[in-house]
Design a protein around this motif. Structure first.
Motif, short mmCIF file in Angstrom:
data_model
loop_
_atom_site.label_atom_id
_atom_site.label_comp_id
_atom_site.label_asym_id
_atom_site.label_seq_id
_atom_site.Cartn_x
_atom_site.Cartn_y
_atom_site.Cartn_z
N GLU A 23 0.83 -1.20 0.00
CA GLU A 23 0.00 0.00 0.00
C GLU A 23 0.87 1.26 0.00
O GLU A 23 1.84 1.36 0.74
N THR A 24 0.50 2.20 -0.85
CA THR A 24 1.24 3.46 -0.96
C THR A 24 0.55 4.52 -0.12
O THR A 24 -0.63 4.81 -0.31
N THR A 25 1.29 5.12 0.80
CA THR A 25 0.73 6.17 1.65
C THR A 25 0.99 7.54 1.03
O THR A 25 2.06 7.80 0.50
N GLU A 44 -8.65 7.02 -1.83
CA GLU A 44 -9.19 6.05 -0.89
C GLU A 44 -10.14 5.06 -1.55
O GLU A 44 -10.53 4.08 -0.94
N THR A 49 -3.75 2.53 -2.31
CA THR A 49 -3.32 3.87 -1.90
C THR A 49 -4.08 4.28 -0.65
O THR A 49 -5.27 3.97 -0.50
N SER A 50 -3.40 4.97 0.23
CA SER A 50 -4.01 5.39 1.48
C SER A 50 -3.58 6.81 1.82
O SER A 50 -2.38 7.13 1.76
N VAL A 52 -2.72 9.56 4.37
CA VAL A 52 -2.34 9.61 5.79
C VAL A 52 -2.46 11.00 6.38
O VAL A 52 -2.34 11.19 7.59
N PRO A 70 5.09 9.79 4.69
CA PRO A 70 4.34 9.17 3.59
C PRO A 70 5.28 8.73 2.47
O PRO A 70 6.38 9.27 2.32
N ASP A 71 4.82 7.78 1.67
CA ASP A 71 5.61 7.37 0.50
C ASP A 71 5.68 8.50 -0.51
O ASP A 71 6.72 8.76 -1.10
N SER A 98 10.09 10.21 1.92
CA SER A 98 9.01 10.73 1.08
C SER A 98 9.51 11.30 -0.24
O SER A 98 10.53 11.98 -0.28
#
Length: 248
Positions: A23-25, A44, A49-50, A52, A70-71, A98
């Motif tokens: 999962e990519t934040t 979302e 993908t999330s 944050v 975050p990523d 990041s």
């Protein structure tokens, strides 16, 4: 019974575990609440993908990037107070994990160039298709770089117009390119012209995985942080010039 996942919080199925692990934040940075809300809804709605956090200006983005790690930071450029360019510079210089994906519009070429120099890993237009935005976020998170095709030539032309042409720069060129093989130079030139790995593979009659390996080695050898940085170096060293900016 032996535990099925890395932690009790992970889903039981292998497919779900893979999704959870990869999962990519994302941290969304934009001064417009409606814009942030739209990006959040889109991100979302995807399982990989999330979101944050959200920030409404550059200073808040820098603080949240350090705290949330975050990523990807989805960064607007023009905001009150600290703008996206300065925020990008500070996030990159912090040495954190990041990476920054800048969103821009057609009339912001000068700002895009400045953000490129500040260390952004990619640029997309705000009117990009949803799937293109998601793909761009994934690419940046994986260590690649992305530039909207409509911006590529104009961006590179802007860089060419301001690139140094001093004897010192030319001397530095040979040292930077000397570490590359002939094939790696060929691949780097194609990258600088805006070609994707697939397009380079087709042009050189090689597999896409082979091109990906070449690109990885090139970035390491020339000490480039990503493809965008490699493009800068290609123009700084004279590997490509304004007459060779076309795709193909």
């Amino acid at each position: 019974m032996a535990p099925r996942g890395r932690t009790p919080a992970l889903p039981a199925s292998p497919e779900e575990r893979e999704t959870a692990v990869t999962e990519t934040t994302v941290l969304i940075v934009d001064d417009l609440p409606l814009q942030r809300s739209g990006f959040r809804m889109l991100l979302e709605s995807n399982t990989d993908t999330s979101v944050v956090g959200e920030a409404s200006h550059g200073a808040e983005a820098v603080r949240l990037a350090a705290a949330l790690k975050p990523d990807v930071v989805l960064m607007d450029i023009r905001m009150p107070g600290m703008d996206g360019i300065e925020a990008t510079r500070r996030i990159v210089e912090s040495g954190g994990r990041s990476r920054v994906l800048v969103l821009t519009t057609f009339d912001l070429d000068a700002y895009v160039y400045a953000a490129l120099r500040a260390g952004a890993s990619g640029f997309l237009l705000k009117d990009a298709l949803p799937q293109d935005l998601i793909s761009g976020i994934r690419a940046v998170a994986s260590g690649d770089a992305v530039v909207a095709p409509a911006l590529t030539k104009r961006l590179l032309d802007a860089y060419i117009d301001s690139a140094p042409t001093t004897p010192d720069a030319e001397t530095d060129v040979d040292e930077r390119l000397a570490v590359l093989t002939d094939r790696e130079r060929e691949v780097m030139e194609a990258v600088a012209r805006g070609l994707t790995n697939r397009e380079i593979a087709e042009q050189l009659v090689l597999s896409e995985s082979t091109i990906k390996t070449h690109v990885s080695k090139i970035l390491t050898k020339i000490d480039a942080r990503d493809r965008v940085h490699a493009v800068i170096i290609a123009y700084e060293t004279g590997l490509v010039s304004s007459g060779r900016t076309g795709r193909g």
